[in-house]
Design a protein around this motif. Structure first.
Motif, mmCIF file in Angstrom:
data_model
loop_
_atom_site.group_PDB
_atom_site.id
_atom_site.type_symbol
_atom_site.label_atom_id
_atom_site.label_comp_id
_atom_site.label_asym_id
_atom_site.label_seq_id
_atom_site.Cartn_x
_atom_site.Cartn_y
_atom_site.Cartn_z
ATOM 1 N N HIS A 540 -1.586 1.474 -12.836
ATOM 2 C CA HIS A 540 -2.881 0.814 -12.620
ATOM 3 C C HIS A 540 -3.982 1.466 -13.459
ATOM 4 O O HIS A 540 -4.993 0.841 -13.769
ATOM 5 C CB HIS A 540 -3.245 0.853 -11.123
ATOM 6 C CG HIS A 540 -3.454 2.255 -10.612
ATOM 7 N ND1 HIS A 540 -2.422 3.113 -10.306
ATOM 8 C CD2 HIS A 540 -4.609 2.961 -10.364
ATOM 9 C CE1 HIS A 540 -2.894 4.262 -9.884
ATOM 10 N NE2 HIS A 540 -4.226 4.203 -9.916
ATOM 11 N N ASN A 547 -5.593 -0.067 -6.920
ATOM 12 C CA ASN A 547 -4.222 0.205 -6.496
ATOM 13 C C ASN A 547 -4.056 0.129 -4.980
ATOM 14 O O ASN A 547 -3.055 0.554 -4.438
ATOM 15 C CB ASN A 547 -3.827 1.610 -6.974
ATOM 16 C CG ASN A 547 -2.340 1.835 -6.911
ATOM 17 O OD1 ASN A 547 -1.572 0.895 -7.108
ATOM 18 N ND2 ASN A 547 -1.927 3.060 -6.598
ATOM 19 N N VAL A 549 -3.741 -2.551 -2.919
ATOM 20 C CA VAL A 549 -2.799 -3.571 -2.443
ATOM 21 C C VAL A 549 -1.738 -3.752 -3.510
ATOM 22 O O VAL A 549 -2.062 -3.929 -4.697
ATOM 23 C CB VAL A 549 -3.509 -4.915 -2.163
ATOM 24 C CG1 VAL A 549 -2.491 -5.952 -1.708
ATOM 25 C CG2 VAL A 549 -4.591 -4.734 -1.108
ATOM 26 N N GLY A 550 -0.462 -3.728 -3.032
ATOM 27 C CA GLY A 550 0.594 -3.868 -4.017
ATOM 28 C C GLY A 550 1.962 -3.897 -3.389
ATOM 29 O O GLY A 550 2.190 -4.546 -2.348
ATOM 30 N N LEU A 551 2.904 -3.184 -3.991
ATOM 31 C CA LEU A 551 4.315 -3.254 -3.613
ATOM 32 C C LEU A 551 4.548 -2.825 -2.176
ATOM 33 O O LEU A 551 5.276 -3.491 -1.425
ATOM 34 C CB LEU A 551 5.132 -2.369 -4.570
ATOM 35 C CG LEU A 551 6.628 -2.230 -4.279
ATOM 36 C CD1 LEU A 551 7.312 -3.599 -4.361
ATOM 37 C CD2 LEU A 551 7.277 -1.245 -5.233
ATOM 38 N N ASN A 553 2.551 -2.881 0.344
ATOM 39 C CA ASN A 553 2.011 -3.884 1.262
ATOM 40 C C ASN A 553 2.953 -5.079 1.385
ATOM 41 O O ASN A 553 3.166 -5.611 2.483
ATOM 42 C CB ASN A 553 0.640 -4.350 0.777
ATOM 43 C CG ASN A 553 -0.332 -3.204 0.629
ATOM 44 O OD1 ASN A 553 -0.451 -2.649 -0.437
ATOM 45 N ND2 ASN A 553 -1.012 -2.821 1.724
ATOM 46 N N PHE A 554 3.532 -5.478 0.255
ATOM 47 C CA PHE A 554 4.452 -6.615 0.286
ATOM 48 C C PHE A 554 5.717 -6.261 1.077
ATOM 49 O O PHE A 554 6.256 -7.092 1.812
ATOM 50 C CB PHE A 554 4.813 -7.039 -1.138
ATOM 51 C CG PHE A 554 5.818 -8.136 -1.204
ATOM 52 C CD1 PHE A 554 5.434 -9.463 -1.013
ATOM 53 C CD2 PHE A 554 7.165 -7.862 -1.443
ATOM 54 C CE1 PHE A 554 6.379 -10.479 -1.070
ATOM 55 C CE2 PHE A 554 8.098 -8.867 -1.506
ATOM 56 C CZ PHE A 554 7.711 -10.197 -1.313
ATOM 57 N N LEU A 559 2.818 -10.347 3.462
ATOM 58 C CA LEU A 559 2.031 -10.883 2.366
ATOM 59 C C LEU A 559 2.917 -11.700 1.445
ATOM 60 O O LEU A 559 4.121 -11.440 1.295
ATOM 61 C CB LEU A 559 1.389 -9.749 1.571
ATOM 62 C CG LEU A 559 0.234 -8.994 2.244
ATOM 63 C CD1 LEU A 559 -0.219 -7.849 1.360
ATOM 64 C CD2 LEU A 559 -0.925 -9.965 2.502
ATOM 65 N N ASP A 563 0.005 -12.678 -3.636
ATOM 66 C CA ASP A 563 -1.098 -11.828 -3.210
ATOM 67 C C ASP A 563 -1.043 -10.422 -3.841
ATOM 68 O O ASP A 563 -2.055 -9.721 -3.846
ATOM 69 C CB ASP A 563 -1.086 -11.698 -1.675
ATOM 70 C CG ASP A 563 -1.309 -13.047 -0.985
ATOM 71 O OD1 ASP A 563 -1.961 -13.912 -1.607
ATOM 72 O OD2 ASP A 563 -0.799 -13.223 0.138
ATOM 73 N N VAL A 564 0.137 -10.022 -4.349
ATOM 74 C CA VAL A 564 0.275 -8.653 -4.866
ATOM 75 C C VAL A 564 0.521 -8.615 -6.376
ATOM 76 O O VAL A 564 0.565 -7.543 -6.965
ATOM 77 C CB VAL A 564 1.423 -7.909 -4.137
ATOM 78 C CG1 VAL A 564 1.072 -7.695 -2.662
ATOM 79 C CG2 VAL A 564 2.732 -8.657 -4.268
ATOM 80 N N MET A 576 2.215 -5.647 -10.784
ATOM 81 C CA MET A 576 2.264 -5.432 -9.333
ATOM 82 C C MET A 576 1.996 -3.953 -9.092
ATOM 83 O O MET A 576 2.844 -3.114 -9.404
ATOM 84 C CB MET A 576 3.629 -5.812 -8.752
ATOM 85 C CG MET A 576 3.720 -5.565 -7.239
ATOM 86 S SD MET A 576 5.379 -5.886 -6.583
ATOM 87 C CE MET A 576 5.471 -7.646 -6.790
ATOM 88 N N GLY A 579 0.409 -0.040 -4.446
ATOM 89 C CA GLY A 579 -0.128 -0.145 -3.097
ATOM 90 C C GLY A 579 -0.353 1.229 -2.497
ATOM 91 O O GLY A 579 -0.268 2.260 -3.174
#
Length: 716
Positions: A540, A547, A549-551, A553-554, A559, A563-564, A576, A579
């Motif tokens: 990032h 950074n 929200v990302g992997l 979070n998924f 999510l 969204d990511v 991506m 997170g």
């Protein structure tokens, strides 16, 4: 192996050696500097020494006495190959140098014992022969210049005195021995005289000054003896000839006998005249027969009767000749017997005469030889006594020592040059030793030999982030080569999920992934970057993206994928983030949702690049290697040992991953000339750099973006 291959291998080894020197030039320079400074300090603290020298001429000793030598007086001086070496040892001998210690009182002056002073003096005195001459140079080095001068002069004088004493003693001893030999020789001559007189009286021989043997009636006896020997030889030869002739007459057949008998030159030999007539008549008969006349023809019959008569006469002549030869042989034997008696008598007389003559000659020869030797020895004794009173100077000093103006030791220039040379040699040796101990990856051959996988690309040193630079820079070409090699090395076109791993931190794994993604996006591939390094995420920071929200979070919430995944300023390039960092990163990555994520993005994007932590440090990278289709290993040049590199590959293969290849990163192509062929595009791009315009602003239209609009619509 042909000569050209051998030459290529030799050239390759030479290049490798030069490469090691270039890579380790810092160590070499540091070692050179340290040794040079050490030599400078040692040279500075060394005490100064002054040198003084004297040049002397040493002649071979000519005044020697040999009682049996035929040369009188001084002989021609001889110089052996060991002459100068012998004189050098005499100069530095104890007998010579002890005089110097005593005259200059060196033991008290130096404050040591006489024995120690002698040893010190021997160490500072040096002798050598001046090339091409008969001169010897005596040099002395000492810290006090005056002492060096005084010691040099005294060494030369002491050596001269010592050598003169040796020659005088030798000459005196020779004269003494010569006098004793003269007395012994006089006694021997008198004894020879007595023996010769006795033989002369006993054998009735008259002594004369020459070497002829004479006695009363001697010539007549010799003539009779010689006549007897000659007569015996003549009769014996005649006897042997008669025996040979008789033996030949007995051994030949009829016809051969006539031929042999006709050739004997003897008196009353009728065969010699009759045999040619016999042969002529025989040829006439053969001619008549050849003309056609028969055996009963009157001419043939008449000639045949005459031929028979001549044959009978010849046979009778042979018999008579044999009888005559036998008679002559008997007479010759009788004469030979008488001559043999005379010969024996002459031989006996000759033996007795020779014995007397031999005894006389031996006695006379001994007397005359000893008398001549006595005369020669007396003459030489007189010459030696005269020569003993003549002074002969065999040592001449040509250059007297003087006080030196400047020191000769230490030699600053020589020491510094030697220090530099030794430092350079040690530096090169240390460089090669370090290279021998260095087990890191140094070349493409090392990677391919130990991992049995191809090298996909060679990334030069100090390559920056490409999306922030001009896309036509030479640095971008290395990643285009990487993109092409990945395309041709993956066996299945559907294997588009690639995780990028490294053995340790700081090997340029994240930078390599970002630049590869950028190049792939430029080439028209819709590319997704997934920052799966849940320990120290960095992707990032390359795009200044949040950074939060990302992997993670998924994977831990419900999510949606949209969204990511974020659009980067570069067309066709998506990202991506990692997170929020979890407590159990390996557990999150090793989940069913992570596998579903990989399968989903593979369908949506042309290429998926997954960043992972170092594989030898944590287990996250192994999990990602098992989930992705392919694994690409990033290796920093000259950092990771070979055995660690093998462990990286084994860690990937142990979890079922497939290594597509290796990226050799951070290569110093300026020092490592072997990589210049792999980075020759720098030269190719250099002329056009000035013509390249500014980078295209993000968001501008492009053919690739419009061509991939359908894929983007699938994602969103």
């Amino acid at each position: 192996m042909n000569p050209s291959q051998q030459q290529n291998e030799a050239s390759l080894h030479a290049v490798d050696y030069w490469q090691v020197i270039k890579n380790r030039y810092g160590v070499i320079l540091l070692t050179l500097l340290l040794v040079f400074m050490t030599a400078s300090v040692i040279t500075y603290v060394m005490p100064k020494k002054y040198e003084s020298f004297a040049t002397i001429e040493v002649k071979p000793r000519g005044r020697t006495i040999d009682p049996l030598d035929g040369v009188v007086g001084n002989r021609m001086p001889t110089m052996t190959p060991q002459f100068f070496g012998t004189e050098f040892e005499k100069i530095k001998s104890r007998n010579s140098l002890s005089r110097v210690v005593e005259k200059l009182d060196l033991n008290n002056k130096w404050g040591v014992s006489p024995e120690m002073a002698l040893q010190i003096l021997k160490n500072i005195v040096n002798t050598q022969n001046i090339r091409g001459t008969d001169l010897i140079s005596i040099t002395v080095r000492h810290q006090v210049k005056e002492d060096a001068r005084d010691i040099t002069q005294e060494v030369a004088e002491s050596y001269k005195e010592y050598r003169t004493e040796l020659e005088s003693k030798s000459l005196e001893k020779g004269i003494s021995e010569l006098r004793r030999a003269v007395r012994d020789q006089e006694d021997k001559v008198e004894e020879d005289r007595k023996i010769l007189t006795t033989i002369s009286r006993t054998k009735d021989i008259v002594y004369s000054g020459d070497r002829n043997f004479s006695r009363a009636g001697g010539i007549e006896e010799d003539e009779n003896r010689i006549f007897s020997l000659n007569e015996y030889s003549k009769i014996e030869s005649e006897k042997m000839q008669l025996e040979s002739q008789i033996q030949s007459l007995l051994s030949y057949d009829s016809e051969q006998l006539l031929i042999y008998a006709s050739g004997l030159d003897l008196p009353d030999n009728v065969i010699k005249s009759l045999y040619p007539q016999y042969l002529e008549l025989k040829r006439q008969i053969d001619g008549l027969r050849a003309s056609g006349l028969g055996e009963r023809h009157p001419s043939v019959v008449t000639n045949q009767r005459v031929l028979t008569t001549m044959k009978d006469q010849l046979d009778e002549g042979v018999i008579n000749l044999r009888a005559r030869l036998e008679g002559q042989l008997e007479m010759a034997k009788e004469r030979l017997a008488k001559a043999e008696v005379k010969k024996e008598e002459a031989k006996k007389e000759a033996v007795e005469g020779n014995i007397d003559k031999q005894d006389y000659d031996d006695a006379k020869r001994a007397f005359e030889t000893d008398q001549a030797l006595l005369e020669q020895m007396k003459l030489k004794l007189i010459s030696a006594e005269i020569d003993d009173n003549i002074t002969e100077d065999t040592i001449v000093v040509h250059d007297k020592p003087v006080i030196a103006e400047s020191p000769v030791s230490p030699n600053v220039t020589l020491n510094l040059v030697l220090g530099a040379v030794v430092g350079l040699i040690f530096g090169v040796g240390i460089a090669f030793f370090l290279e021998y101990l260095d087990t890191s990856v140094k070349s493409l051959e090392d990677v391919e030999r130990y991992l049995q996988v191809p090298v996909l690309a060679v990334i030069p040193k100090d390559v920056g982030v490409l999306h922030k630079q001009n896309g036509m820079s030479p640095d971008a070409e290395a990643y285009r080569i990487l993109r092409t090699n990945i395309e041709f090395n993956r066996k299945n076109p559907e294997d588009n999920a690639i995780t990028v791993v490294s053995g340790g931190a700081g090997e340029g794994k994240s930078t390599t992934l970002v630049n590869l993604a950028y190049i792939c996006a430029q080439g028209g591939y819709t590319t997704l970057m997934i920052d799966a390094d849940l320990r120290r995420p960095r992707l990032h920071t390359f795009f200044d993206i949040n950074n939060s929200v990302g992997l993670t979070n998924f994977l831990t919430t419900e999510l949606m994928l949209e969204d990511v995944i974020l659009q980067t300023p570069v067309d066709n390039l998506y990202f991506m983030p990692s997170g929020i960092l979890p407590a159990d990163a390996a557990g999150i990555l090793n989940s069913r949702r992570m596998s579903e994520l990989i399968q989903d993005v593979k369908q949506r994007f042309d290429l998926v690049l997954v960043d992972s932590p170092p594989i030898l440090g944590v287990s996250d990278a192994s999990v990602l290697a098992s989930e992705a289709d392919l694994t690409m290993i990033v290796v920093q040049h000259r950092k990771l040992p070979r055995n660690m590199l093998i462990r990286v590959k084994q860690a990937v293969e142990n979890v079922g991953g497939h290594v597509i290849g290796v990226v050799l990163n951070n290569v110093d192509v300026r020092s490592d000339s072997q990589y210049q062929y792999y980075t020759s595009y720098y030269t190719y791009y250099a002329p056009a750099e000035s013509q390249i315009g500014p980078p295209v602003a993000s968001g501008s239209g492009s053919a690739s973006s419009s061509a991939d609009s359908s894929k983007e619509s699938d994602l969103y």
